[in-house]
Structures are given as structure tokens and as C-alpha cells.
Motif scaffolding. Structure first.
Motif, PDB file in Angstrom:
ATOM      1  N   ARG A  58       9.003   4.560  -0.474  1.00 38.95           N
ATOM      2  CA  ARG A  58       8.077   4.014   0.513  1.00 38.95           C
ATOM      3  C   ARG A  58       7.333   5.200   1.094  1.00 38.95           C
ATOM      4  NH1 ARG A  58       9.499   0.050   5.693  1.00 38.95           N
ATOM      5  NH2 ARG A  58       7.456   0.208   6.719  1.00 38.95           N
ATOM      6  N   THR A  59       6.026   5.130   1.103  1.00 41.35           N
ATOM      7  CA  THR A  59       5.266   6.333   1.419  1.00 41.35           C
ATOM      8  C   THR A  59       4.035   6.046   2.271  1.00 41.35           C
ATOM      9  OG1 THR A  59       4.060   8.211   0.465  1.00 41.35           O
ATOM     10  CG2 THR A  59       4.005   6.140  -0.773  1.00 41.35           C
ATOM     11  N   GLN A  60       3.752   6.987   3.178  1.00 42.29           N
ATOM     12  CA  GLN A  60       2.508   7.005   3.934  1.00 42.29           C
ATOM     13  C   GLN A  60       1.604   8.133   3.449  1.00 42.29           C
ATOM     14  OE1 GLN A  60       3.356   7.125   8.140  1.00 42.29           O
ATOM     15  NE2 GLN A  60       4.565   5.248   8.089  1.00 42.29           N
ATOM     16  N   SER A  61       2.010   8.777   2.376  1.00 40.52           N
ATOM     17  CA  SER A  61       1.177   9.839   1.816  1.00 40.52           C
ATOM     18  C   SER A  61      -0.183   9.269   1.423  1.00 40.52           C
ATOM     19  CB  SER A  61       1.856  10.445   0.580  1.00 40.52           C
ATOM     20  OG  SER A  61       0.936  11.194  -0.178  1.00 40.52           O
ATOM     21  N   PRO A  62      -1.269   9.814   1.956  1.00 39.62           N
ATOM     22  CA  PRO A  62      -2.595   9.275   1.608  1.00 39.62           C
ATOM     23  C   PRO A  62      -2.877   9.313   0.115  1.00 39.62           C
ATOM     24  CG  PRO A  62      -2.753  10.734   3.510  1.00 39.62           C
ATOM     25  CD  PRO A  62      -1.366  10.893   2.961  1.00 39.62           C
ATOM     26  N   VAL A  63      -2.392  10.365  -0.564  1.00 42.35           N
ATOM     27  CA  VAL A  63      -2.658  10.487  -1.999  1.00 42.35           C
ATOM     28  C   VAL A  63      -1.893   9.424  -2.787  1.00 42.35           C
ATOM     29  CG1 VAL A  63      -2.418  11.970  -4.015  1.00 42.35           C
ATOM     30  CG2 VAL A  63      -3.201  12.945  -1.848  1.00 42.35           C
ATOM     31  N   LEU A  64      -0.599   9.311  -2.541  1.00 45.45           N
ATOM     32  CA  LEU A  64       0.196   8.335  -3.285  1.00 45.45           C
ATOM     33  C   LEU A  64      -0.227   6.907  -2.963  1.00 45.45           C
ATOM     34  CD1 LEU A  64       3.770   9.896  -3.096  1.00 45.45           C
ATOM     35  CD2 LEU A  64       2.167   9.930  -4.996  1.00 45.45           C
ATOM     36  N   THR A  65      -0.553   6.660  -1.709  1.00 43.46           N
ATOM     37  CA  THR A  65      -1.010   5.328  -1.329  1.00 43.46           C
ATOM     38  C   THR A  65      -2.322   4.991  -2.025  1.00 43.46           C
ATOM     39  OG1 THR A  65       0.095   5.498   0.814  1.00 43.46           O
ATOM     40  CG2 THR A  65      -1.626   3.842   0.602  1.00 43.46           C
ATOM     41  N   LEU A  66      -3.220   5.969  -2.110  1.00 41.84           N
ATOM     42  CA  LEU A  66      -4.488   5.754  -2.805  1.00 41.84           C
ATOM     43  C   LEU A  66      -4.263   5.456  -4.279  1.00 41.84           C
ATOM     44  CD1 LEU A  66      -7.595   5.826  -2.887  1.00 41.84           C
ATOM     45  CD2 LEU A  66      -7.418   8.302  -3.291  1.00 41.84           C
ATOM     46  N   VAL A  67      -3.349   6.203  -4.919  1.00 46.33           N
ATOM     47  CA  VAL A  67      -3.056   5.976  -6.334  1.00 46.33           C
ATOM     48  C   VAL A  67      -2.516   4.560  -6.544  1.00 46.33           C
ATOM     49  CG1 VAL A  67      -1.556   6.646  -8.244  1.00 46.33           C
ATOM     50  CG2 VAL A  67      -2.702   8.412  -6.889  1.00 46.33           C
ATOM     51  N   GLU A  75       0.008   2.388   3.633  1.00 44.04           N
ATOM     52  CA  GLU A  75       1.412   2.607   3.293  1.00 44.04           C
ATOM     53  C   GLU A  75       1.732   1.826   2.030  1.00 44.04           C
ATOM     54  OE1 GLU A  75       5.762   2.894   5.522  1.00 44.04           O
ATOM     55  OE2 GLU A  75       4.095   1.881   6.511  1.00 44.04           O
ATOM     56  N   ALA A  76       2.554   2.431   1.184  1.00 45.33           N
ATOM     57  CA  ALA A  76       2.833   1.828  -0.115  1.00 45.33           C
ATOM     58  C   ALA A  76       4.332   1.804  -0.390  1.00 45.33           C
ATOM     59  CB  ALA A  76       2.118   2.595  -1.231  1.00 45.33           C
ATOM     60  N   LEU A  77       4.722   0.837  -1.209  1.00 41.09           N
ATOM     61  CA  LEU A  77       6.075   0.755  -1.751  1.00 41.09           C
ATOM     62  C   LEU A  77       5.947   0.668  -3.258  1.00 41.09           C
ATOM     63  CD1 LEU A  77       9.176   0.281  -1.199  1.00 41.09           C
ATOM     64  CD2 LEU A  77       8.660  -2.158  -1.387  1.00 41.09           C
ATOM     65  N   ILE A  78       6.664   1.557  -3.960  1.00 39.52           N
ATOM     66  CA  ILE A  78       6.615   1.591  -5.421  1.00 39.52           C
ATOM     67  C   ILE A  78       8.050   1.562  -5.917  1.00 39.52           C
ATOM     68  CG2 ILE A  78       5.805   2.848  -7.449  1.00 39.52           C
ATOM     69  CD1 ILE A  78       3.880   4.339  -5.458  1.00 39.52           C
ATOM     70  N   ALA A  79       8.423   0.498  -6.633  1.00 38.29           N
ATOM     71  CA  ALA A  79       9.822   0.297  -7.011  1.00 38.29           C
ATOM     72  C   ALA A  79       9.961   0.048  -8.501  1.00 38.29           C
ATOM     73  CB  ALA A  79      10.404  -0.888  -6.243  1.00 38.29           C
ATOM     74  N   HIS A  80      11.090   0.515  -9.042  1.00 35.79           N
ATOM     75  CA  HIS A  80      11.470   0.235 -10.425  1.00 35.79           C
ATOM     76  C   HIS A  80      12.833  -0.425 -10.406  1.00 35.79           C
ATOM     77  CE1 HIS A  80      12.887   1.673 -14.617  1.00 35.79           C
ATOM     78  NE2 HIS A  80      12.169   0.572 -14.744  1.00 35.79           N
ATOM     79  N   ILE A  81      12.913  -1.599 -11.035  1.00 38.71           N
ATOM     80  CA  ILE A  81      14.162  -2.351 -11.105  1.00 38.71           C
ATOM     81  C   ILE A  81      14.556  -2.415 -12.576  1.00 38.71           C
ATOM     82  CG2 ILE A  81      15.294  -4.546 -10.557  1.00 38.71           C
ATOM     83  CD1 ILE A  81      13.032  -4.973  -8.467  1.00 38.71           C
ATOM     84  N   PRO A  82      15.397  -1.492 -13.042  1.00 39.60           N
ATOM     85  CA  PRO A  82      15.681  -1.405 -14.478  1.00 39.60           C
ATOM     86  C   PRO A  82      16.581  -2.537 -14.956  1.00 39.60           C
ATOM     87  CG  PRO A  82      17.025   0.168 -13.277  1.00 39.60           C
ATOM     88  CD  PRO A  82      16.104  -0.468 -12.255  1.00 39.60           C
TER      89      PRO A  82
END
Length: 284
Positions: free
Chosen positions: A220-229, A204-211
Motif C-alpha cells: 500500500r503506497t502513497q508514493s507519487p511515482v508508484l501511484t501514478l504507475v 494512494e494505491a494498493l497492489i496485491a498478488h494472490i498466488p
């Protein structure tokens, strides 16, 4: 900066007391036995509200009545008794909900991706991901946010979770194995702010942008592809930063400035390459 008294008042309100109830309890705690008129003056609660609020607190066992001659006065229960009552108020419902609330969850699978807004929400979800980790955590975080994660990272380290992180900015790294990024200002300029990327157990991944301006956002994602990236991005970022330290920052800087394509990828088409601090590497 809030005083200790202010912090105590805020905490009591967070635990369910109203503003007036908080003021009355603290007024009795600091001023001792008082009647309603005296307490209105010392607490700042309007006289028209004092007695109704005191009766409510008395019914909840937080204050008690007493008499001085023919005058009804009030005293507060000792702080240890109040804290016991507040624990009872919240612990029972929380324990009940812990056992029953999950049974109401729909059986449909959770969405692969959820969108988040605001820095507070992002940090809440980052802490939740850290708490869920059993084996390893990879993360990249700016100094401005890392202190909000330290408690959960320390608990994860105590559980034996392997932690590898990239810290943007100067400061003592949290527990685990960390690198300090040598192009913080360049990256900040290119992305217009800060990022927070975290992967727990490769699942599981969290990808955040704080401008710099505008609202922070994240997925926040459990997508295997996005988590792998995200996982591979963090591994490569940590590896490259360590390679810079081994090669030497001055040598790496000369190479980066001499290669137009690499420089363009690093700073963007219009960005400027910030000078490197040769002491920026913070491996531990």
C-alpha cells in the motif's frame, strides 16, 4: 455450513463473551429458568465452571438469580437488554478512542510504502482505501475477491465517487462502470494466481498478488511515482479491454495470434493463449 445458532454464538464471542459465558446465556435463553446442574447439562459447560461463570454473568447484568423453593436458579436478561449492554460496553470506549487516539500519533510522516501479508489484510486495506476515496476509484479485481468489496463500493457510489473497474471472471459487476477481462485464464497462468490493484483519488494505491500457492502479499503506497504507475496501468487496461469489444473479439484474437511479439508479451515466453469468450465484455 454454520447454522444460525452457530453464527449467533460466534458473534457473541466476537463481542467479548467467553465460550462458556456464551453457552450459558444461550442455554438459559433457549431452555428457560434452570439451576446450575441443569444448565451444565443443557449448555455443555462443566459443572465445576458453571457457578463461577454464572456469578460473573450476574455481576455484569446478563443473567439474574431467582428461587424455586430453596433452590437458586438463573434466568437470562432479554436479548434486547443484552444487546444494549454490549453496545454500551463498546460504543463508549470507541467514541473516546476516536477523539483521543489520533492525538498520540507520532508527527513523523507515514512511510511511502507498507507491506501487507495475507488475503484478509489485503482486503481490509482495500476496503479502507475505498472508504477514503472522495472523487474516483480505479481498480482491477478477480471475482473471488470482489464480493468482499461490494459494501464499500456501494457506499462510495452513494457518496458520488466515480468508479471504474476491471473484473476478472464472470459475474454481475458491482456499482460503477466495469469491463470484464477477456483473457482471465491467460493472465492467471502468466502471473501464477490473481492480482488486486486499486487507486483512490490518484493519491494512494494498493497492489496485491494472490498466488495459487503460498502467501498473498501486497504493498500500500502513497508514493507519487508508484501511484501514478498503478493509475496509468488501470486506465490502459480498461481502455484496451473496451477497444477489444469495439473491434470485435474474433478480429482481436486473429491479430494477437498473428503478431509474435505481442503474443509473447501477452502470454509470456512459454504460456498458451486461451480462447476468448466473445461474450466476456461486461461494460455497464
Amino acid at each position: 455450513m454454520p447454522t444460525t445458532f452457530d453464527r449467533i454464538a460466534e458473534s457473541l464471542q466476537e463481542l467479548g463473551l467467553s465460550l462458556y459465558e456464551t453457552r450459558l446465556y444461550l442455554g438459559l435463553l433457549t431452555g428457560g429458568q434452570q439451576n446450575g446442574n441443569e444448565l451444565s447439562r443443557t449448555s455443555g459447560v462443566p459443572s465445576s465452571k458453571v457457578y463461577a461463570m454464572l456469578e460473573r454473568l450476574a455481576a455484569e447484568g446478563m443473567v439474574a438469580r431467582t428461587r424455586r423453593g430453596s433452590t437458586v436458579e438463573y434466568v437470562c436478561v432479554p436479548p434486547r437488554d443484552l444487546l444494549h449492554k454490549l453496545r454500551e460496553r463498546y460504543l463508549g470506549p470507541l467514541e473516546y478512542l476516536e477523539s483521543t487516539l489520533p492525538t498520540l500519533q507520532v508527527t513523523e510522516p507515514a512511510p511511502d510504502i507498507v507491506e501487507l501479508q495475507s488475503v484478509d489484510a489485503i482486503l481490509d486495506h482495500a476496503r479502507a482505501l475505498i472508504r477514503s476515496a472522495q472523487n474516483e476509484i480505479y481498480l482491477s479485481v478477480w471475482r473471488e475477491e470482489v464480493s468482499s468489496l461490494n459494501g464499500e463500493l456501494e457506499e462510495a457510489d452513494t457518496r458520488g465517487v466515480r468508479i471504474a473497474g476491471m473484473l476478472y471472471g464472470v459475474g454481475p459487476p458491482p456499482v460503477g462502470w466495469w469491463q470484464q477481462h477477456s483473457y482471465k485464464e491467460t493472465v492467471a497462468s502468466r502471473i501464477g494466481g490473481r492480482m488486486l490493484t486499486l487507486v483512490a483519488d490518484g493519491a494512494e494505491a494498493l497492489i496485491a498478488h494472490i498466488p495459487d500457492s503460498g502467501e498473498a502479499s501486497a504493498v500500500r503506497t502513497q508514493s507519487p511515482v508508484l501511484t501514478l504507475v498503478a493509475d496509468e496501468y488501470l486506465i490502459h487496461e480498461l481502455t484496451l479491454q473496451r477497444a477489444k469489444a469495439w473491434a470485435g473479439y474474433e478480429e482481436y484474437d486473429r491479430w494477437l495470434r498473428s503478431d509474435e511479439k505481442i503474443r509473447e508479451l501477452t502470454v509470456g515466453r512459454t504460456g498458451q493463449l486461451s480462447s476468448i469468450d466473445p461474450n466476456a465484455d461486461g461494460a455497464s
